[in-house]
Design an enzyme around this catalytic site. Structure first.
Site, PDB file in Angstrom:
ATOM      1  N   PRO A 180     -18.257 -26.506 -23.050  1.00 58.61           N
ATOM      2  CA  PRO A 180     -19.046 -25.984 -23.997  1.00 58.61           C
ATOM      3  C   PRO A 180     -19.571 -24.464 -23.742  1.00 58.61           C
ATOM      4  CG  PRO A 180     -19.798 -28.071 -23.720  1.00 58.61           C
ATOM      5  CD  PRO A 180     -19.012 -27.694 -22.282  1.00 58.61           C
ATOM      6  N   GLU A 181     -19.117 -23.373 -24.691  1.00 55.33           N
ATOM      7  CA  GLU A 181     -19.541 -22.162 -24.739  1.00 55.33           C
ATOM      8  C   GLU A 181     -20.408 -21.960 -25.764  1.00 55.33           C
ATOM      9  OE1 GLU A 181     -18.890 -20.060 -22.355  1.00 55.33           O
ATOM     10  OE2 GLU A 181     -17.351 -20.839 -21.433  1.00 55.33           O
TER      11      GLU A 181
END
Ligand code: ZN
Length: 276
Positions: free
Chosen positions: A2-3
């Site tokens: 997840p960014e």
């Protein structure tokens, strides 16, 4: 992994459903995340009103009455929201459940590199927490622009790509986004950060904001598929102009995109229109 765009979409989704709710119960099925979840977490949260859920860097912050629940998704974490009455049976890797009136949030994390920590208000401003204090500027902070980046990088000899990835100057510019932003700003990834002019930094700051905003929109519009392991990042690559395009023609000038490894991360760039 997840960014920032994914974490931002998660924060917005959680905020929409949980802001103002009161925590009725907390279940910890497996406390062994990156750090062991404190035995007292359940007691800290139960009965507390959730005032607001926000994001700082890649941390989700659940602001409650007497403290802040800090959540990091690590490599593979996700929060899923369910109507309590229609919640599916607990899935494998659902480690924590927060129950409110008619609503539950479950933290799923197969690789368990995520974190869930309680920071009491009595411990001071959460933004001074050791995990948060060293984070760079938020890209959507009104102070973030080309002049700010220019000032922040004077004297820096590291390649701009690595300065972006480190997250200590500006947060949220992971490998794919850094590659795309540098392509958009026509800056070679190996350019020493301290050598980039104010004008080029203005282009870079605009690219960072525009590209992250695009990824957030993409995450928001495809939220139904959020459980796909790919996440926003994976779908974002469908729109990438440089990332993963080695040997293909540059969309601006037709030159073949090249790949180079910088700090063990793959970078893609156009050798003609991205200048050192
Ligand atoms: Zn080109």
């Amino acid at each position: 992994m997840p960014e920032l765009p994914e974490v931002e979409v998660t924060a917005r989704t959680l905020a929409r459903r949980f802001d103002g709710q009161r925590v009725r119960a907390v279940r910890i099925y497996n406390p062994n995340l990156r750090w062991r979840i404190s035995d007292s977490l359940e007691k800290c949260l139960t009965g507390e009103r959730i005032e607001h859920i926000s994001r700082r860097g890649k941390y989700l912050l659940w602001h409650l009455q007497s403290g802040v629940l800090i959540s990091h998704l690590g490599m593979s974490g996700s929060w899923r929201v369910h109507e309590a009455q229609r919640a599916p049976v607990r899935q494998r890797h659902d480690h924590v459940e927060v129950q409110c009136d008619g609503l539950i949030a479950r933290l799923n994390d197969p690789r368990r590199f995520g974190a869930l920590l309680w920071h009491a208000h009595s411990g001071g401003d959460v933004l001074h927490h050791p995990l948060l204090a060293g984070l760079g500027m938020e890209p959507f902070d009104p102070r973030f622009d080309g002049d700010w980046l220019f000032a922040a990088t004077r004297g820096r000899r590291s390649p701009i790509k690595q300065v972006l990835l480190a997250g200590k100057t500006v947060v949220g510019v992971g490998n794919i986004y850094a590659t795309e932003c540098l392509f958009a700003a026509r800056i070679h990834p190996q350019t020493p950060a301290g050598r980039i002019t104010r004008r080029r930094y203005a282009r870079l700051a605009a690219a960072i904001r525009g590209i992250l905003a695009q990824a957030i929109d993409l995450g928001g519009s495809t939220l139904r598929d959020f459980r796909s392991a790919e996440g926003v990042d994976g779908r974002f690559t469908d729109f990438a102009k440089a990332y993963g395009r080695e040997g293909l023609a540059c969309v601006r000038c037709g030159t073949r995109i090249r790949r180079l490894v910088l700090g063990q991360r793959a970078s893609y760039f156009c050798p003609r229109c991205q200048r050192p």
